[in-house]
Design an enzyme around this catalytic site. Structure first.
Site, PDB file in Angstrom:
ATOM      1  N   ASP A 182     -14.102  12.506 -20.554  1.00 26.12           N
ATOM      2  CA  ASP A 182     -13.653  12.494 -19.155  1.00 26.12           C
ATOM      3  C   ASP A 182     -14.787  12.142 -18.182  1.00 26.12           C
ATOM      4  O   ASP A 182     -15.025  12.856 -17.198  1.00 26.12           O
ATOM      5  CB  ASP A 182     -13.086  13.871 -18.766  1.00 26.12           C
ATOM      6  CG  ASP A 182     -12.065  14.406 -19.766  1.00 26.12           C
ATOM      7  OD1 ASP A 182     -11.259  13.606 -20.270  1.00 26.12           O
ATOM      8  OD2 ASP A 182     -12.085  15.626 -20.034  1.00 26.12           O
TER       9      ASP A 182
ATOM     10  N   GLU B 122      -2.053  11.401 -16.445  1.00 23.77           N
ATOM     11  CA  GLU B 122      -3.212  12.242 -16.083  1.00 23.77           C
ATOM     12  C   GLU B 122      -4.394  11.330 -15.781  1.00 23.77           C
ATOM     13  O   GLU B 122      -4.292  10.109 -15.850  1.00 23.77           O
ATOM     14  CB  GLU B 122      -3.577  13.192 -17.228  1.00 23.77           C
ATOM     15  CG  GLU B 122      -4.042  12.474 -18.479  1.00 23.77           C
ATOM     16  CD  GLU B 122      -4.387  13.395 -19.644  1.00 23.77           C
ATOM     17  OE1 GLU B 122      -4.121  14.613 -19.586  1.00 23.77           O
ATOM     18  OE2 GLU B 122      -4.924  12.886 -20.630  1.00 23.77           O
TER      19      GLU B 122
HETATM   20  O1  FUB Z   1     -10.547  17.048 -21.361  1.00 19.91           O
HETATM   21  C1  FUB Z   1      -9.362  17.757 -21.199  1.00 19.91           C
HETATM   22  C2  FUB Z   1      -8.267  16.879 -20.748  1.00 19.91           C
HETATM   23  O2  FUB Z   1      -8.053  15.839 -21.678  1.00 19.91           O
HETATM   24  C3  FUB Z   1      -8.528  16.158 -19.457  1.00 19.91           C
HETATM   25  O3  FUB Z   1      -8.391  16.959 -18.334  1.00 19.91           O
HETATM   26  C4  FUB Z   1      -7.536  15.082 -19.571  1.00 19.91           C
HETATM   27  O4  FUB Z   1      -7.690  14.047 -18.652  1.00 19.91           O
HETATM   28  C5  FUB Z   1      -7.744  14.646 -21.000  1.00 19.91           C
HETATM   29  O5  FUB Z   1      -8.818  13.761 -21.119  1.00 19.91           O
END
Ligand code: FUB
Length: 338
Positions: free
Chosen positions: A32, A241
């Site tokens: 991320d 997301e």
């Molecule tokens: O790293 C945890 C979660 O996985 C992140 O918040 C999302 O975007 C995904 O990458």
């Protein structure tokens, strides 16, 4: 340096420079990556993946991260420095578990680290922590940002100085539980996925002190090429997301992950809160379930930071990478095959 000159030559000859699409660091697992240039130096604010021994599930319980390490480098392809623990869950008074994807911002001599973590009721909220150094250590505010929820904060400061937080993530990120504006723990984990409008990412303007929402949280609409809002079932195009905002030639580029179809895509608009019109794929699926990106300009070239699972082969132990982001003359982004 000689190495940098060789990279530049390889680049101009059309060969792939060797730093591109390689794990930036292998001593810890990172994911991320939110990249920023502060004072001419590149800083990466990633999640710090760990093996917590928790069984894999769709809720993402096995992503049980506990702290952040900030990475820096003087140039793309340069040495990567891990600056150690910048913030730990134990130093966030309201935190429960799962310190997920962060972002950072700088204003008036202070660096701001924005982070999602589940509170003690197991509801994701956004927090903010401050430091005089881009690499921390950061001190968390005593409470979460009022009105915040879900995951994946991305903070964008517009050319007029106004700052916005984009956020949200479906499934384990809990965004589907906020349809009515109030938390509904009973909402089905993987819904919606039918003919209803897609669940939108959220955006809120930040107060001048960068620590609170200045106004209401708004839902972002993504339109198709005919001007119709995307539907929930359209999982190759709809937001899932990992939102990110950048501005290019006066237009607002909102990019995000489609989650269960594993793409990074983008939509373009004329104002920071949208609506945005879907334009295309930035990156095809990487190795691993998730990818999550940031886009940043470094010395007049654009780069995308992202992650995959090259080092571990496990979806919850990821490694960050960078590659160049190229555009066509009309500003559209050239799709990357990682
Ligand atoms: O790293 C945890 C979660 O996985 C992140 O918040 C999302 O975007 C995904 O990458």
């Amino acid at each position: 340096t000689a190495a940098a000159t060789a990279e530049a030559k390889a680049d101009s000859a059309g060969a792939k420079p060797k730093y591109l699409s390689k794990p930036l660091i292998s001593s810890i697992y990172t994911a991320d990556p939110s990249a920023h240039v502060f004072n001419g130096k590149i800083y990466i604010y990633p999640s710090h993946d760990v093996e917590a021994g928790i069984a894999e599930n769709d809720n993402g319980d096995h992503f049980a991260m506990r702290d952040y390490h900030i990475l820096s480098m003087d140039s793309i392809g340069g040495k990567v420095t891990d600056h150690g623990v910048a913030l730990d869950t134990k130093d966030i008074p309201w935190a429960g578990r799962q310190l997920w994807a962060p972002d950072a911002a700088f204003k008036n001599g202070t660096y701001y680290l924005y982070f999602p973590v589940k509170d003690k009721q197991d509801v994701f909220r956004m927090g903010v922590a401050t430091s005089k150094s881009p690499t921390g250590p950061f001190k968390a505010e005593p409470k979460p940002i009022a009105g915040s929820f879900s995951i994946d904060p991305a903070v964008f400061t517009d050319t007029d100085g106004k700052a916005y937080m984009y956020f949200g993530g479906l499934w384990g990120g809990q965004l589907q539980r906020w349809a009515t504006g109030k938390y509904n723990a009973q909402a089905p984990e993987k819904k919606p996925d039918g003919d209803e409008p897609a669940v939108g990412a959220r955006v809120a303007q930040l107060t001048p002190d960068m620590k609170e929402f200045a106004g209401p949280v708004k839902e972002i609409t993504i339109l198709d090429s005919l001007g119709k809002p995307l539907l929930a079932k359209d999982n190759k195009h709809r937001f899932f997301e990992g939102g990110w905002m950048h501005k290019y030639q006066g237009k607002y580029y909102f990019s995000y992950s489609t989650g269960d179809t594993h793409l990074l895509v983008y939509a373009v608009g004329t104002s920071p809160a949208g609506p945005f019109t879907y334009k295309g794929v930035i990156m095809k699926p990487v190795e691993g379930w998730t990818t999550h990106h940031s886009i940043v300009e470094v010395k007049s070239k654009w780069y995308i930071f992202y992650h995959d699972t090259e080092l571990s082969g496990k979806t919850w132990l990821r490694n960050v990478k960078v590659t160049e982001l190229k555009r066509n003359p009309d500003g559209s982004i050239v799709t990357i095959t990682p």
